[in-house]
Design an enzyme around this catalytic site. Structure first.
Site, PDB file in Angstrom:
ATOM      1  N   ALA A  59       0.857  -1.191   0.000  1.00 23.90           N
ATOM      2  CA  ALA A  59       0.000   0.000   0.000  1.00 23.90           C
ATOM      3  C   ALA A  59       0.892   1.239   0.000  1.00 23.90           C
ATOM      4  O   ALA A  59       1.336   1.682   1.058  1.00 23.90           O
ATOM      5  CB  ALA A  59      -0.924  -0.014   1.223  1.00 23.90           C
ATOM      6  N   GLU A  60       1.139   1.772  -1.181  1.00 29.11           N
ATOM      7  CA  GLU A  60       2.073   2.891  -1.287  1.00 29.11           C
ATOM      8  C   GLU A  60       1.585   4.122  -0.544  1.00 29.11           C
ATOM      9  O   GLU A  60       2.380   4.845   0.080  1.00 29.11           O
ATOM     10  CB  GLU A  60       2.325   3.231  -2.760  1.00 29.11           C
ATOM     11  CG  GLU A  60       3.218   2.252  -3.479  1.00 29.11           C
ATOM     12  CD  GLU A  60       2.531   0.930  -3.820  1.00 29.11           C
ATOM     13  OE1 GLU A  60       3.236  -0.072  -4.081  1.00 29.11           O
ATOM     14  OE2 GLU A  60       1.267   0.895  -3.809  1.00 29.11           O
ATOM     15  N   GLN A  82       8.500   0.184  -4.979  1.00 29.01           N
ATOM     16  CA  GLN A  82       9.103  -1.004  -5.596  1.00 29.01           C
ATOM     17  C   GLN A  82       9.377  -0.820  -7.086  1.00 29.01           C
ATOM     18  O   GLN A  82      10.439  -1.186  -7.593  1.00 29.01           O
ATOM     19  CB  GLN A  82       8.193  -2.208  -5.367  1.00 29.01           C
ATOM     20  CG  GLN A  82       8.839  -3.533  -5.647  1.00 29.01           C
ATOM     21  CD  GLN A  82       7.958  -4.686  -5.191  1.00 29.01           C
ATOM     22  OE1 GLN A  82       6.947  -4.974  -5.833  1.00 29.01           O
ATOM     23  NE2 GLN A  82       8.331  -5.319  -4.100  1.00 29.01           N
ATOM     24  N   PHE A  83       8.431  -0.243  -7.809  1.00 28.62           N
ATOM     25  CA  PHE A  83       8.599   0.109  -9.209  1.00 28.62           C
ATOM     26  C   PHE A  83       7.997   1.493  -9.436  1.00 28.62           C
ATOM     27  O   PHE A  83       7.023   1.880  -8.783  1.00 28.62           O
ATOM     28  CB  PHE A  83       7.905  -0.894 -10.137  1.00 28.62           C
ATOM     29  CG  PHE A  83       8.664  -2.174 -10.336  1.00 28.62           C
ATOM     30  CD1 PHE A  83       9.598  -2.303 -11.355  1.00 28.62           C
ATOM     31  CD2 PHE A  83       8.435  -3.260  -9.503  1.00 28.62           C
ATOM     32  CE1 PHE A  83      10.297  -3.493 -11.543  1.00 28.62           C
ATOM     33  CE2 PHE A  83       9.126  -4.444  -9.687  1.00 28.62           C
ATOM     34  CZ  PHE A  83      10.065  -4.555 -10.709  1.00 28.62           C
ATOM     35  N   PHE A  86       4.302   2.193  -9.560  1.00 29.28           N
ATOM     36  CA  PHE A  86       3.523   1.967  -8.340  1.00 29.28           C
ATOM     37  C   PHE A  86       3.414   3.228  -7.489  1.00 29.28           C
ATOM     38  O   PHE A  86       2.788   3.213  -6.426  1.00 29.28           O
ATOM     39  CB  PHE A  86       4.159   0.864  -7.491  1.00 29.28           C
ATOM     40  CG  PHE A  86       4.238  -0.486  -8.159  1.00 29.28           C
ATOM     41  CD1 PHE A  86       3.649  -0.717  -9.388  1.00 29.28           C
ATOM     42  CD2 PHE A  86       4.908  -1.528  -7.541  1.00 29.28           C
ATOM     43  CE1 PHE A  86       3.739  -1.955 -10.003  1.00 29.28           C
ATOM     44  CE2 PHE A  86       5.001  -2.780  -8.140  1.00 29.28           C
ATOM     45  CZ  PHE A  86       4.409  -2.987  -9.374  1.00 29.28           C
ATOM     46  N   TYR A  88       1.920   6.015  -8.103  1.00 30.96           N
ATOM     47  CA  TYR A  88       0.725   6.839  -8.269  1.00 30.96           C
ATOM     48  C   TYR A  88      -0.290   6.714  -7.136  1.00 30.96           C
ATOM     49  O   TYR A  88      -0.939   7.715  -6.790  1.00 30.96           O
ATOM     50  CB  TYR A  88       0.087   6.560  -9.637  1.00 30.96           C
ATOM     51  CG  TYR A  88       1.052   6.834 -10.766  1.00 30.96           C
ATOM     52  CD1 TYR A  88       1.576   8.100 -10.978  1.00 30.96           C
ATOM     53  CD2 TYR A  88       1.488   5.802 -11.601  1.00 30.96           C
ATOM     54  CE1 TYR A  88       2.486   8.355 -11.989  1.00 30.96           C
ATOM     55  CE2 TYR A  88       2.398   6.048 -12.623  1.00 30.96           C
ATOM     56  CZ  TYR A  88       2.891   7.327 -12.806  1.00 30.96           C
ATOM     57  OH  TYR A  88       3.800   7.568 -13.812  1.00 30.96           O
ATOM     58  N   HIS A 129       5.815  -1.037 -14.856  1.00 31.10           N
ATOM     59  CA  HIS A 129       7.137  -1.322 -14.286  1.00 31.10           C
ATOM     60  C   HIS A 129       8.263  -0.573 -15.007  1.00 31.10           C
ATOM     61  O   HIS A 129       9.429  -0.814 -14.722  1.00 31.10           O
ATOM     62  CB  HIS A 129       7.445  -2.826 -14.346  1.00 31.10           C
ATOM     63  CG  HIS A 129       6.571  -3.665 -13.469  1.00 31.10           C
ATOM     64  ND1 HIS A 129       5.236  -3.832 -13.698  1.00 31.10           N
ATOM     65  CD2 HIS A 129       6.862  -4.391 -12.351  1.00 31.10           C
ATOM     66  CE1 HIS A 129       4.729  -4.638 -12.768  1.00 31.10           C
ATOM     67  NE2 HIS A 129       5.699  -4.990 -11.943  1.00 31.10           N
TER      68      HIS A 129
END
Length: 336
Positions: A59-60, A82-83, A86, A88, A129
């Site tokens: 959960a960013e 992580q990428f 992700f 956003y 990614h």
């Protein structure tokens, strides 16, 4: 002097920061026992414990929201996205809270948060990614944005970012993780090039070529290839994307009279447009030709089999140099 890969240089810089300041904590998805998808944080949880190298939920927005709370309490959180694609879900937290908290409280609250973002293409990854989202954040006042291009900067600048009282977006080019370079681990940060300064990494007199992150290596290769044709290309590694070190770029353009800018992100609204406009304002009387941008195309990132056609390469950059010099070329009708 050690010979380290890009990834190991970041790991060494994180380790040094963890050792030097007990308030530094790392957070991210799978960064603990796994050591991260790219193994950048390998071994850090084992040596510093689960309370300082924290495996977060997927959960960013939760990662960045938690980091805001930690910063409020005097910690220096380092968050791994992580990428690139992700990031956003955390966009609202970053631009609405992290970027504005210091200003909103008239300096009473600091946000010493570092957000590590593996970015760019070149590794054959699927959708989400292989993004280049840096322009979203360079447009946001209150954020420092940096992009590293070599192991020495990776080692030094991660420590400088963590030590900064400003929030820092730290973009690291994932396709360069295995590149090796000399790293001076004994360097005193007080004597290192400041976080917000650009660097001339290849001297030249005919054209200024501005790049950052993954394309600095490509730009240096292009300069070497151009030299075989008698063209002298000066390569500037921006390093800091917000703020941009315009005096270094300006001094180079005043010398060469020509400017080429390259980045993997799409052309429309990209950082290259801002640099071209700013340098035109500052150096109009010195420019011998209009600035040239060599970028990714204005399309969603393509499938892995097509990505090498999308990314600026040596040939496209050399074509941009030719255009700046007014030389005939075979790609003159190509946009981006």
């Amino acid at each position: 002097m050690s010979k380290l890969t890009f990834a190991r240089a970041i790991n060494a810089g994180l380790r040094k920061s963890l050792e030097n300041d007990p308030k530094v904590v790392l957070m991210g998805e799978d960064i603990g026992s796994l050591g991260g998808v790219f193994r950048v944080t390998d071994g850090l949880q084992k040596d510093f414990g689960v309370h300082r190298v924290i495996d977060s939920p997927l959960a960013e927005s939760g990662i960045i929201g938690t980091a805001v709370g930690l910063a409020y309490r005097g910690y220096r959180p380092v968050c791994e996205i992580q990428f690139d694609g992700f990031i956003y879900p955390a966009f609202d937290q970053i631009v609405s809270q992290v970027a504005k908290m210091h200003y909103r409280t008239q300096g009473r609250v600091k946000m010493p948060i570092t957000i590590r973002v593996p970015f760019g293409g070149g590794i054959g990854s699927p959708e989400h990614h292989s993004e280049s989202p840096e322009a979203y954040f360079t447009h946001t006042s209150g954020l420092r944005v940096v992009a590293v291009s070599n192991p020495q900067d990776a080692y030094t600048m991660i420590q400088q970012a963590i030590a900064s009282d400003d929030p820092v977006l730290y973009f690291e080019p994932k396709r360069r993780y295995h590149d090796k370079g000399d790293v001076d681990e004994s360097i005193d940060l007080a004597n290192a090039l400041p976080l917000d300064k650009a660097a001339v990494v290849n001297s030249g007199s005919d054209v200024t070529l501005v790049a950052y992150g993954p394309l600095v290596k490509t730009a240096k290769d292009a300069a070497m290839a151009a030299a075989d044709e008698g063209i002298s290309v000066e390569v500037v590694d921006l390093r800091s994307l917000a703020p941009v070190d315009y005096p270094v770029v300006e001094a180079s353009v005043r010398k060469t009279g020509r400017l080429v800018i390259t980045h993997e992100a799409g052309q429309s609204g990209g950082l290259g447009a801002e640099i071209a406009a700013s340098i035109t304002e500052r150096c109009f009387n010195y420019l011998e030709a209009a600035p040239v941008r060599i970028t990714g195309f204005d399309v969603p990132y393509p499938y892995s089999k097509l990505e090498m056609h999308h990314l600026p390469d040596l040939d496209r950059i050399l074509d941009g140099v030719d255009r700046a010099l007014g030389r005939p070329n075979s790609l003159s009708g190509l946009e981006g």
